[in-house]
Structure formats: C-alpha cells, structure tokens
Design a protein around this motif. Structure first.
Motif, PDB file in Angstrom:
ATOM      1  N   GLN A  51      -5.799  12.758  -0.510  1.00 23.10           N
ATOM      2  CA  GLN A  51      -5.109  11.480  -0.339  1.00 23.10           C
ATOM      3  C   GLN A  51      -5.328  10.606  -1.569  1.00 23.10           C
ATOM      4  O   GLN A  51      -6.417  10.592  -2.151  1.00 23.10           O
ATOM      5  CB  GLN A  51      -5.625  10.730   0.892  1.00 23.10           C
ATOM      6  CG  GLN A  51      -5.195  11.342   2.214  1.00 23.10           C
ATOM      7  CD  GLN A  51      -5.621  10.496   3.385  1.00 23.10           C
ATOM      8  OE1 GLN A  51      -6.761  10.042   3.443  1.00 23.10           O
ATOM      9  NE2 GLN A  51      -4.710  10.292   4.328  1.00 23.10           N
ATOM     10  N   GLY A  52      -4.294   9.890  -1.936  1.00 21.41           N
ATOM     11  CA  GLY A  52      -4.395   8.887  -2.983  1.00 21.41           C
ATOM     12  C   GLY A  52      -3.704   7.616  -2.526  1.00 21.41           C
ATOM     13  O   GLY A  52      -2.562   7.661  -2.060  1.00 21.41           O
ATOM     14  N   ASN A  53      -4.409   6.492  -2.612  1.00 21.49           N
ATOM     15  CA  ASN A  53      -3.852   5.228  -2.145  1.00 21.49           C
ATOM     16  C   ASN A  53      -3.763   4.232  -3.308  1.00 21.49           C
ATOM     17  O   ASN A  53      -4.730   4.056  -4.057  1.00 21.49           O
ATOM     18  CB  ASN A  53      -4.732   4.635  -1.040  1.00 21.49           C
ATOM     19  CG  ASN A  53      -4.070   3.450  -0.359  1.00 21.49           C
ATOM     20  OD1 ASN A  53      -3.150   3.621   0.418  1.00 21.49           O
ATOM     21  ND2 ASN A  53      -4.525   2.243  -0.680  1.00 21.49           N
ATOM     22  N   VAL A  54      -2.599   3.609  -3.451  1.00 26.30           N
ATOM     23  CA  VAL A  54      -2.375   2.625  -4.501  1.00 26.30           C
ATOM     24  C   VAL A  54      -2.081   1.288  -3.855  1.00 26.30           C
ATOM     25  O   VAL A  54      -1.257   1.201  -2.937  1.00 26.30           O
ATOM     26  CB  VAL A  54      -1.203   3.047  -5.410  1.00 26.30           C
ATOM     27  CG1 VAL A  54      -0.910   1.953  -6.436  1.00 26.30           C
ATOM     28  CG2 VAL A  54      -1.526   4.364  -6.108  1.00 26.30           C
ATOM     29  N   ARG A  55      -2.761   0.250  -4.333  1.00 32.15           N
ATOM     30  CA  ARG A  55      -2.568  -1.107  -3.814  1.00 32.15           C
ATOM     31  C   ARG A  55      -1.932  -1.986  -4.882  1.00 32.15           C
ATOM     32  O   ARG A  55      -2.181  -1.820  -6.084  1.00 32.15           O
ATOM     33  CB  ARG A  55      -3.929  -1.686  -3.416  1.00 32.15           C
ATOM     34  CG  ARG A  55      -3.906  -3.134  -2.997  1.00 32.15           C
ATOM     35  CD  ARG A  55      -5.300  -3.732  -2.992  1.00 32.15           C
ATOM     36  NE  ARG A  55      -5.914  -3.729  -4.308  1.00 32.15           N
ATOM     37  CZ  ARG A  55      -5.704  -4.663  -5.236  1.00 32.15           C
ATOM     38  NH1 ARG A  55      -4.871  -5.662  -4.989  1.00 32.15           N
ATOM     39  NH2 ARG A  55      -6.285  -4.602  -6.420  1.00 32.15           N
ATOM     40  N   PHE A 108      -7.961   4.148  -3.697  1.00 35.21           N
ATOM     41  CA  PHE A 108      -8.982   5.167  -3.417  1.00 35.21           C
ATOM     42  C   PHE A 108      -8.404   6.557  -3.506  1.00 35.21           C
ATOM     43  O   PHE A 108      -7.179   6.762  -3.433  1.00 35.21           O
ATOM     44  CB  PHE A 108      -9.618   4.942  -2.043  1.00 35.21           C
ATOM     45  CG  PHE A 108      -8.726   5.223  -0.858  1.00 35.21           C
ATOM     46  CD1 PHE A 108      -8.612   6.504  -0.315  1.00 35.21           C
ATOM     47  CD2 PHE A 108      -7.989   4.205  -0.266  1.00 35.21           C
ATOM     48  CE1 PHE A 108      -7.793   6.761   0.776  1.00 35.21           C
ATOM     49  CE2 PHE A 108      -7.176   4.448   0.822  1.00 35.21           C
ATOM     50  CZ  PHE A 108      -7.068   5.723   1.348  1.00 35.21           C
ATOM     51  N   ARG A 109      -9.301   7.537  -3.690  1.00 33.84           N
ATOM     52  CA  ARG A 109      -8.974   8.953  -3.579  1.00 33.84           C
ATOM     53  C   ARG A 109      -9.856   9.546  -2.487  1.00 33.84           C
ATOM     54  O   ARG A 109     -11.014   9.159  -2.315  1.00 33.84           O
ATOM     55  CB  ARG A 109      -9.274   9.699  -4.891  1.00 33.84           C
ATOM     56  CG  ARG A 109      -8.396   9.299  -6.052  1.00 33.84           C
ATOM     57  CD  ARG A 109      -6.970   9.762  -5.894  1.00 33.84           C
ATOM     58  NE  ARG A 109      -6.863  11.217  -5.755  1.00 33.84           N
ATOM     59  CZ  ARG A 109      -5.711  11.861  -5.542  1.00 33.84           C
ATOM     60  NH1 ARG A 109      -4.583  11.169  -5.423  1.00 33.84           N
ATOM     61  NH2 ARG A 109      -5.675  13.160  -5.446  1.00 33.84           N
ATOM     62  N   ASN A 110      -9.305  10.486  -1.771  1.00 30.29           N
ATOM     63  CA  ASN A 110     -10.013  11.085  -0.644  1.00 30.29           C
ATOM     64  C   ASN A 110      -9.728  12.583  -0.600  1.00 30.29           C
ATOM     65  O   ASN A 110      -8.565  12.990  -0.668  1.00 30.29           O
ATOM     66  CB  ASN A 110      -9.545  10.419   0.658  1.00 30.29           C
ATOM     67  CG  ASN A 110     -10.196  11.011   1.885  1.00 30.29           C
ATOM     68  OD1 ASN A 110     -11.352  11.400   1.840  1.00 30.29           O
ATOM     69  ND2 ASN A 110      -9.459  11.094   2.973  1.00 30.29           N
ATOM     70  N   TYR A 111     -10.770  13.393  -0.540  1.00 23.58           N
ATOM     71  CA  TYR A 111     -10.623  14.840  -0.395  1.00 23.58           C
ATOM     72  C   TYR A 111     -11.451  15.287   0.809  1.00 23.58           C
ATOM     73  O   TYR A 111     -12.564  14.798   1.025  1.00 23.58           O
ATOM     74  CB  TYR A 111     -11.110  15.581  -1.640  1.00 23.58           C
ATOM     75  CG  TYR A 111     -10.371  15.225  -2.901  1.00 23.58           C
ATOM     76  CD1 TYR A 111      -9.159  15.840  -3.207  1.00 23.58           C
ATOM     77  CD2 TYR A 111     -10.873  14.265  -3.771  1.00 23.58           C
ATOM     78  CE1 TYR A 111      -8.465  15.506  -4.356  1.00 23.58           C
ATOM     79  CE2 TYR A 111     -10.186  13.930  -4.926  1.00 23.58           C
ATOM     80  CZ  TYR A 111      -8.980  14.548  -5.215  1.00 23.58           C
ATOM     81  OH  TYR A 111      -8.296  14.214  -6.352  1.00 23.58           O
ATOM     82  N   LEU A 144       0.854  -1.189   0.000  1.00 26.62           N
ATOM     83  CA  LEU A 144       0.000   0.000   0.000  1.00 26.62           C
ATOM     84  C   LEU A 144       0.884   1.232   0.000  1.00 26.62           C
ATOM     85  O   LEU A 144       1.839   1.312   0.783  1.00 26.62           O
ATOM     86  CB  LEU A 144      -0.912   0.023   1.241  1.00 26.62           C
ATOM     87  CG  LEU A 144      -1.862  -1.163   1.438  1.00 26.62           C
ATOM     88  CD1 LEU A 144      -2.483  -1.109   2.826  1.00 26.62           C
ATOM     89  CD2 LEU A 144      -2.945  -1.178   0.364  1.00 26.62           C
ATOM     90  N   ARG A 145       0.568   2.173  -0.886  1.00 19.67           N
ATOM     91  CA  ARG A 145       1.286   3.460  -0.887  1.00 19.67           C
ATOM     92  C   ARG A 145       0.266   4.581  -0.796  1.00 19.67           C
ATOM     93  O   ARG A 145      -0.576   4.757  -1.667  1.00 19.67           O
ATOM     94  CB  ARG A 145       2.123   3.639  -2.146  1.00 19.67           C
ATOM     95  CG  ARG A 145       3.001   4.908  -2.073  1.00 19.67           C
ATOM     96  CD  ARG A 145       3.745   5.135  -3.362  1.00 19.67           C
ATOM     97  NE  ARG A 145       2.832   5.471  -4.453  1.00 19.67           N
ATOM     98  CZ  ARG A 145       3.212   5.581  -5.727  1.00 19.67           C
ATOM     99  NH1 ARG A 145       4.453   5.346  -6.061  1.00 19.67           N
ATOM    100  NH2 ARG A 145       2.328   5.892  -6.658  1.00 19.67           N
ATOM    101  N   LEU A 146       0.336   5.315   0.281  1.00 23.57           N
ATOM    102  CA  LEU A 146      -0.606   6.404   0.536  1.00 23.57           C
ATOM    103  C   LEU A 146       0.148   7.732   0.498  1.00 23.57           C
ATOM    104  O   LEU A 146       1.113   7.931   1.241  1.00 23.57           O
ATOM    105  CB  LEU A 146      -1.260   6.223   1.908  1.00 23.57           C
ATOM    106  CG  LEU A 146      -2.218   7.337   2.359  1.00 23.57           C
ATOM    107  CD1 LEU A 146      -3.454   7.377   1.470  1.00 23.57           C
ATOM    108  CD2 LEU A 146      -2.627   7.147   3.821  1.00 23.57           C
ATOM    109  N   VAL A 147      -0.293   8.632  -0.382  1.00 26.36           N
ATOM    110  CA  VAL A 147       0.297   9.971  -0.471  1.00 26.36           C
ATOM    111  C   VAL A 147      -0.742  10.975   0.018  1.00 26.36           C
ATOM    112  O   VAL A 147      -1.875  11.000  -0.484  1.00 26.36           O
ATOM    113  CB  VAL A 147       0.731  10.303  -1.908  1.00 26.36           C
ATOM    114  CG1 VAL A 147       1.291  11.722  -1.977  1.00 26.36           C
ATOM    115  CG2 VAL A 147       1.773   9.300  -2.390  1.00 26.36           C
TER     116      VAL A 147
END
Length: 769
Positions: free
Chosen positions: A436-440, A449-452, A406-409
C-alpha cells in the motif's frame, strides 16, 4: 420439492459431453418459473432458466452431483443426482412462507467458508430485496450481533460484536476491500446491488482471510457466471419518501454458444440520489448524497481451468450535516446542548460544504486450475485505488480545493492450494500479500505512508459421520513507514514499525441429530495498529473531531471463544450463539472531554487509547411457523463490554437490541402472486453501561421502532415483476442512537416509505444436441 422425474431422453455421449436440462415449476399452481437458477455444486456451474422455465447445462462428465434449484420468493431445494447420460429433471419449488427462511444460518460444510465451526449468516432472496437501495452497513442490521456505526443518515459502517473498522474484513467479489476504512465516517465503497448474497462470518476469522479479522468477515458475493448461451439479467428501481431518494440499477449477463463455449460476460450499473433527510420535526440540512457505480466482467471457464477479469468503479458525493460545524467553542457547546439544531430546515437535493467525495477503482484478475488428483489451485490478484476528498465548511473564502485529500493504492495477491483429500482428512495452504502507498495533500490528518504485509496459513479438516474437527495456523508480518513533517525542525521524519505474530484456531462441529448441530471454536487473533491510530494529528471535520494518535501503540491480541447451537425443523428454525472475546491492547478513540479551536472551527478532541478489554454476548434468532402461512420470528443481540484496565465499562459499545416480527403469506390473489404482509418491532435499549462523565453527551434513551412490509409478484404479459413496499419508523418516533456520531447534534430520520420493483429478464438459447 422434486415431484416430477422424467426418464432420460438421450443416450450416453462422450464421457464429459452429457447434457442436463429440464424445467422449473411452482409446486402448487404448476406455473413455470422463468429465470430460476439451477446450480451444480461440484462443478461450480449453473444456469438460469429461460422465459419458459427451461434450463440446460452441457459438457458434464458422468458422476454423482449435488444440484441446487432456487427462485426468489420460493424455498430452494438441494438434490443429489447420478448423471450417466443425457438426462432431464423437472423441479417444483414451494413458495417461501417464513421471513427467516431466506436468511440461512450455515452450520454445514461450504466451500467458501474456511471454518465450519464459526457462525455464518447469509442474506439473500426476499430478505436481500427488502434492503435494496440501502448501504452495505444498513443491509446487514437484520443479522443478530451486527450493528452499525453511523455518521448521520447516509453513512453506515458495519459493527460485529461491538468491533468495527479495520477489525472487520470485507471481501468484495473475492477481493479484500482496501480503502480509508479507518475513519468512523468512511463507509465501505461497495455497491450492494452487485451482490446476490451477503454473508457475515462472526468471530475471529484471521486464519483464512487475514490477521486483521478479529471481529469477523463480510462477503459480498455476486452470482456465478451463466453457462447457457443467451442473455439474462434484472432491473431494479427504488423510491423512498423521507429523503426522496431514487435508485435505478441494472445488470445484464450472457454466455456464448459452442463457438466460444465457456466464455461469459457481465455488465452492471447503479445510480442513487437523495436529498436532505427529515427527522419527525425538521429537515437536516446538507444530508443528501449522489452515487454512480458500474462494473464489468469477463470469464472463461473449462472443466479443469478457468479465469476471469473484473473491473468496478464506485463514485459518491456525501453531504455532511451542516449543524455539526461551529466557529467557536461556545458555538459547539451550544449546538450540543440544544434539543434541535438552528440550521435552516427545508428539503433540497443540493450538496454544499462540508461534504465528502470518494472514488474507488477495483481491478481483479483470477484463475483456477484443477489437477488430475483433484487438488485445486486458486490465484487472485487485485489493484485498488481509493481517492477521498473532504471539503470543510469555509464561508466566503471561495476556496475550491478540498481541505483533506487522500489517495491510497493497494495491490493484493491471494494464493490458495487445496490438496487432495486423504481419506477423511482435507486441507489447504494459502498465502496473502499486500502493498500500500498513501499520498496526502492539503491539511494534515494522517501522513503519507508505505505498508507491506504478508501471511501464510494452513487449515486442516477431518470429517467422519456426524463429527468435523478442524484446526489452523497462520503467520503474518507487517512493515509500516510514515513520512511526516516535524513541526519543530521542519524536516521530514520517517518513523517505522514492524509487527509479526502467529494466529491459531481449533474447532469442532457435531450433528446431534440431522437437523440439530452444535459448533465450538477457540482461537487467537491479532491486529497491527493502523496509521491513523499511530500518527493522527488534526481536524477530521466529517467526523466532527480533532483526532490525536499515539506512536507507542502496540498490536492488539485477541483470545476468542464462541459456540453455537443450530436447529432447522419443520416448524422451528433457529440459532443460539455465545461468545467471549478478550482483547489485550484494545485501541479506541477516547473522548478527551476538551475542545480545541482552530482556523477551521472548533471541535471536541479525541485521543487513541489502548486498554485491555473483554467482549461477551449472546446472539439469538428463532422462527416458529404456527401454520404454513403464519410465522413469528424473534432476534436478540446482547453485548457486554468491560475495560479491564480501569475496571469499568467500555464506552462506545452498541446497546442491547431486540427484534420481533410476524409474517403472513396470503398466497395468490387474482393477478397478485405470492402476496405477503409482515410487521417488525425493534427495541434498542439505553446504553447505561458506560463510565460516568466519559463522553461529551450521555447515552440517549431507549427507543422502539415499528416497521411494516408488503410484497407480491405479478406478470405483465409474460414478464414477471416483483414488488416490495416497506415503511420504516411507522410511528414517527423521535430518537437518537448511541452509535451515531452525530447524536450530539440531531435526531434520527422519521417515517420513511420505500417502494422497490425488481424485473428479471432473459433470453436463453438452447444449444443443439
């Protein structure tokens, strides 16, 4: 106490060119205290004394100031001083004689505390030294009302009043920590050595810090940047016996002279390594860890403006106890039923599968501007990147890749404007934003997912004489979109959720007497469901669980009431707090009491569930000094949680906890200075308040732990050194803790001796007048 007051030695300079200096002494021996800290509260500036105990702060405007002088092992003093010209003060500090005195329960107006009506506890000085080498979660367990959620002997998450994970906001050097904190075994990616003070604000703190802070806020606070030219710092080393842990950590900092006046810097780094932990009867295979962290910062500050850049990197590799893995359902049921695991029992530093590897980068840029009307603007921008790889147990496969990556920026922006005070009234506006942007990669547990999100708030405060009234209002909006693969259609689906709500709070603080205050706070808070609660579907091996989310979950809504009584007298010191927190739509991971077999092994299943819940409790902390050298301290944390939906107890809630300690200060003995001894007994009750047949294993019995501590300082030549030796679980008690996810499989660690050494150093250059 301040015992020496030397007359002014200089004539008035320009209005803002006054110099304030002096020396710091031991009040009893009159020995100098090198590297003591002197801080001017109104200027947010300070100075570290040099090797000779001398300090100097320049470029001060004429006016009235509050000066705080502190030194490890001594009572800090606060003094109001009128500065009209170059002036010299000498401070004399008395040795600290109580263990609680270093933990100051704040019930007064502090700049960094948004609401004075909420309880705030600080760990610093001697009490912070005693927990050096521990994780952030372990370091906070001395605070009443704070517990830990464990996954084995090396992973700890803080729990406040029974709530944890996304309900607690952790601020690392002023930045909201954003990692994969949803996981029960995902510890905060923060190096505690970076802090000179850890603060816990208990109760809903959403107004200032963010809508998720239903349980409270933890502040990891480094020291202020130095003002005086020169170089200073400290070196710490820790060694532990149980897992043969070794820790080295150092920090050095400095400020430039007049040519670059206002510019300062800091560099810090830590390395930790430990092997398998040992219960009283056996080693736990593959429970070692290795950690390497560093940070650097550059600051520029003038009277009315300033800014800083900060970068840190956290790297850790954590072994997961091998005894939690099972190839079949019969294997895992057998492992849970055994009193002792059948995995190999020996010591080793090697870390094999299963293990976690985590890297967390943080970049921060901040600035402040003070306007002519004394209003103030603060802006903080941060970028964080959290990379988590989890490697499962895959015998004979030769696989190199992790099973879960998991990579969360995250990008965050915080803007606060404190407007000019109007008589007895003051207030501040603020805005917080996050993307936030999370890559699995590899196996599925949570989707991409994307989160604002964004929120705006206002806090107002009115103070007159002994009474402070305050209130706040906040609005938050959250947008979340997942990118998941539909197993039936093989198409990517993008379920999207939006959440929004208001948060309100009102509170009061009243000083019944100068040393006795009472505070009360009533507020609401809310929290949007997180991606794991909505969309989890898969094996979470490091948590020993197959987790199932629920996309129909709605926001949690909390109604919080808390009140506290704080007393600080010559002999007595203490705080009593009561709280009642009603949460509609409380989300938790409920055991399904079923097992599932997958290609990665067999696991118990858990499903995210939403109920209406109530949390009620009592926090007590009190110290009584029989003499100037002998002190007793008692702490108590009582917690009662009820599931209003099924009209039964709420599970996975910490048991009641009691702690009593005695501390005796022996003073100076030969070359040993400030020698003290302390013993602490900790009793954790049996958590009998759980629904019948609601978990894979019944809660474990109550247990009692005896800890001991000895500390002193000495000088090698002119170099001061501080030593602390502690023994935890001195009686080698065999026990399991209800809040440890691995209690299904193994006991807790046994006896552990720890030696800590702190060596401060400094070379402060006095500026020419």
């Amino acid at each position: 106490m301040l015992v020496v007051f030397l007359p002014a030695i200089g004539m008035a300079q320009h209005t803002c060119s006054i110099s304030f200096g002096g020396k710091v002494y031991d009040a009893e021996s009159k020995a100098i205290l090198p590297f003591a800290n002197v801080y001017v509260r109104e200027l947010n500036r300070g100075s570290a004394a040099d090797r000779n105990g001398s300090f100097s702060i320049d470029s001060i405007c004429a006016g009235n100031y509050t000066v705080v002088c502190s030194f490890v092992g001594y009572q800090s003093i606060t003094y109001s001083v009128a500065i009209q010209r170059n002036v010299t003060y000498d401070f004399s500090l008395r040795p600290e004689v109580t263990s609680l005195k270093e933990i100051e329960v704040v019930g007064k107006k502090e700049e960094e505390q948004a609401l004075v009506s909420q309880s705030k506890t600080e760990i610093k000085g001697e009490d912070l030294i005693k927990v050096r080498g521990a994780t952030l979660g372990e370091s906070l367990t001395s605070v009443p009302g704070v517990y830990t959620l464990q996954s084995g002997p090396s992973i700890f998450k803080p729990v406040i009043h029974g709530l944890h994970s996304n309900r607690i906001l952790i601020f690392n050097n002023g930045v909201r920590q954003e990692g994969q904190q949803w996981g029960s075994e995902h510890a905060p990616e923060i190096d505690p050595f970076i802090a000179t003070k850890l603060s816990v604000i208990k109760g809903a703190s959403s107004i200032r810090y963010g809508s998720d802070a239903i349980a409270g806020v933890i502040l990891v606070e480094p020291a202020s940047f130095p003002d005086s030219p020169g170089i200073s710092g400290e070196f710490n080393t820790v060694a532990a016996s149980n897992n043969r842990m070794g820790v080295v950590s150092g920090i050095t900092q400095g400020a430039f002279d007049r040519k670059l006046s206002g510019l300062s810097w800091r560099v810090q780094g830590t390395y930790r390594r430990a092997g398998n932990s040992k219960t009283p009867n056996y080693y736990m295979e593959n429970t070692g860890f290795e950690e390497a962290n560093f940070s650097t910062a550059l600051s520029y500050k003038r009277k009315n403006y300033g800014g800083a850049l900060y970068y840190s990197e956290f790297n850790t590799k954590l072994g997961i106890f091998s005894g939690t893995h099972a190839e079949s359902i019969s294997d895992i049921t057998a492992a849970i039923s055994r009193p002792e695991p059948i995995t190999p029992s020996y010591f080793s530093y090697s870390i094999d599968r299963p293990y976690q590897q985590v890297k967390h980068d943080l970049f921060k840029a901040n600035g402040f501007l003070i306007f002519n009307n004394e209003s103030r603007l603060d802006v903080v921008f941060a970028r964080q990147q959290n990379e988590r790889s989890e490697y499962d147990y895959v015998p004979l496969s030769g696989r190199q890749n992790p099973e879960l990556y998991l990579r969360l920026v995250s990008h965050t922006l915080d803007v606060t404007y404190k407007h000019k005070a109007m008589g007895n009234y003051s207030g501040s506006f603020g805005f917080n934003g996050i993307t936030q942007g999370n890559v699995r990669q590899y196996e599925m547990l949570i989707p991409n997912f994307r989160n604002y999100g964004g929120g705006a708030f206002y806090i107002g405060k009115w103070t007159k004489d002994r009474l402070t009234l305050e209130a706040g209002l906040r609005y938050d909006y959250r947008w979340l979109r997942a990118y998941a693969l539909d197993n039936n259609t093989a198409q990517v689906v993008t379920p999207t959720w939006t959440f929004q709500n208001f948060t309100e709070t009102i509170g009061a603080q009243y000083y019944i007497r100068p040393n006795l205050s009472w505070a009360v706070n009533i507020g609401t808070a809310w929290r949007a469901p997180t991606i794991n609660e909505l969309m989890s579907q898969g094996v979470h091996q490091s948590a020993v669980a197959y987790e199932i989310g629920n996309p129909d979950l709605h926001s949690e809504r909390a109604y919080n009431f808390s009140t506290s009584l704080h007393y600080d007298g010559d002999r007595w010191h203490g705080e009593l707090g009561l709280y009642n927190n009603i949460i509609d739509g409380y989300i938790f991971l409920k055991p399904d009491l079923q097992y599932i077999h997958t290609v990665r092994g067999s696991y118990p299943t858990f499903t995210y569930t939403q109920v209406n819940a109530r949390f009620r409790g009592v926090d007590l902390s009190a110290t009584y000094k029989l003499t100037d050298s002998l002190a007793f301290t008692t702490k108590m944390s009582l917690l009662y949680a009820w599931n209003n939906t099924i009209h039964d107890y709420l599970q996975l809630i910490p048991a009641n906890r009691f702690e009593n300690s005695i501390r005796y200060g022996l003073g100076d003995h030969g070359f040993l200075k400030q020698l003290f001894m302390a013993a602490t007994g900790i009793y954790v009750g049996h958590q009998g308040r759980v629904p019948a047949n609601s978990d894979y294993v019944d809660p474990p019995p109550a247990y009692f732990l005896l800890n001991a501590n000895v500390g002193f300082s000495l000088h090698v030549g002119r170099q001061p050194m501080m030593f602390n030796v502690s023994a935890n679980n001195l009686l080698n008690e065999v026990y399991r803790d209800y809040m440890d996810r691995f209690r299904y499989f193994t006991d807790e660690p046994g006896r552990n001796f720890t030696v800590r050494v702190r060596i401060p150093f400094g070379m402060t250059k006095q500026q020419s007048k």
